[in-house]
Design an enzyme around this catalytic site. Structure first.
Site, mmCIF file in Angstrom:
data_model
loop_
_atom_site.group_PDB
_atom_site.id
_atom_site.type_symbol
_atom_site.label_atom_id
_atom_site.label_comp_id
_atom_site.label_asym_id
_atom_site.label_seq_id
_atom_site.Cartn_x
_atom_site.Cartn_y
_atom_site.Cartn_z
ATOM 1 N N GLY A 1 9.034 6.028 -6.284
ATOM 2 C CA GLY A 1 9.464 5.718 -7.637
ATOM 3 C C GLY A 1 8.516 4.784 -8.387
ATOM 4 O O GLY A 1 8.835 4.319 -9.474
ATOM 5 N N PHE A 2 7.359 4.501 -7.791
ATOM 6 C CA PHE A 2 6.348 3.661 -8.437
ATOM 7 C C PHE A 2 5.313 4.549 -9.109
ATOM 8 O O PHE A 2 5.100 5.696 -8.708
ATOM 9 C CB PHE A 2 5.635 2.766 -7.416
ATOM 10 C CG PHE A 2 6.561 1.833 -6.688
ATOM 11 C CD1 PHE A 2 7.450 1.011 -7.366
ATOM 12 C CD2 PHE A 2 6.530 1.756 -5.308
ATOM 13 C CE1 PHE A 2 8.285 0.141 -6.697
ATOM 14 C CE2 PHE A 2 7.368 0.893 -4.622
ATOM 15 C CZ PHE A 2 8.252 0.080 -5.316
ATOM 16 N N THR B 1 5.156 9.117 -11.327
ATOM 17 C CA THR B 1 5.585 8.322 -10.173
ATOM 18 C C THR B 1 5.402 9.064 -8.853
ATOM 19 O O THR B 1 5.296 10.281 -8.801
ATOM 20 C CB THR B 1 7.059 7.903 -10.321
ATOM 21 O OG1 THR B 1 7.875 9.068 -10.396
ATOM 22 C CG2 THR B 1 7.263 7.054 -11.563
ATOM 23 N N ASP B 2 5.380 8.276 -7.769
ATOM 24 C CA ASP B 2 5.281 8.831 -6.421
ATOM 25 C C ASP B 2 6.676 8.899 -5.790
ATOM 26 O O ASP B 2 7.681 8.636 -6.459
ATOM 27 C CB ASP B 2 4.315 8.005 -5.566
ATOM 28 C CG ASP B 2 4.736 6.550 -5.398
ATOM 29 O OD1 ASP B 2 5.916 6.204 -5.657
ATOM 30 O OD2 ASP B 2 3.882 5.739 -4.990
ATOM 31 N N ALA B 3 6.742 9.228 -4.523
ATOM 32 C CA ALA B 3 8.021 9.391 -3.830
ATOM 33 C C ALA B 3 8.846 8.107 -3.794
ATOM 34 O O ALA B 3 10.071 8.149 -3.711
ATOM 35 C CB ALA B 3 7.789 9.898 -2.410
#
Length: 140
Positions: free
Chosen positions: A23-24, A19-21
């Protein structure tokens, strides 16, 4: 030409590293997930990428890809990854990958799809090489 064939779904659980920052699932991670599903497909057929290279002098690099992002994947999602072998030429194959979120009690939800064109090349010359029939059998 090969008629569309679907592989056995590959299940993948999203973890923090995916995930990225926000949350995806980071968009580039889908390529890693799709690569793992192709490797698992090979293993289910009794082959491995290293075996194709060492014993059969075959590499299968991605020549071209197109991705469509429909909805974001999130931490702890369970994804069902499917491969649909759509077209086979002499040296190339078109594989459609889909990532669907699996949720109890509801239909799978399409998150991402990608169409990859994979070319068969010789390990020594890196020039296109005919795809062996035993690797991607043709359906009648």
């Amino acid at each position: 030409m090969i008629t569309a064939q679907t592989s056995t779904p590959f299940l993948f659980r999203i973890c923090y590293a995916d995930t990225d920052a926000a949350g995806f699932v980071y968009h580039g991670r889908y390529l890693d997930i799709f690569e793992r599903s192709r490797a698992e497909w090979l293993h289910q057929r009794g082959f491995s990428p290293s075996q194709l290279a060492s014993e059969f002098n075959i590499l299968l690099p991605v020549r071209d890809l197109t991705m469509n992002f429909n909805k974001p994947g999130r931490l702890d999602d369970i994804l069902s990854i499917e491969q649909i072998f759509e077209r086979r030429g002499r040296t190339q194959i078109a594989v459609r990958h889909t990532a669907q979120r699996i949720q109890s009690g509801s239909e799978p939800e399409l998150l991402v799809s990608a169409l990859l064109h994979i070319v068969c090349v010789d390990t020594l010359t890196l020039k296109p090489k005919a795809i062996p029939d035993w690797l991607f059998p043709i359906s009648k």
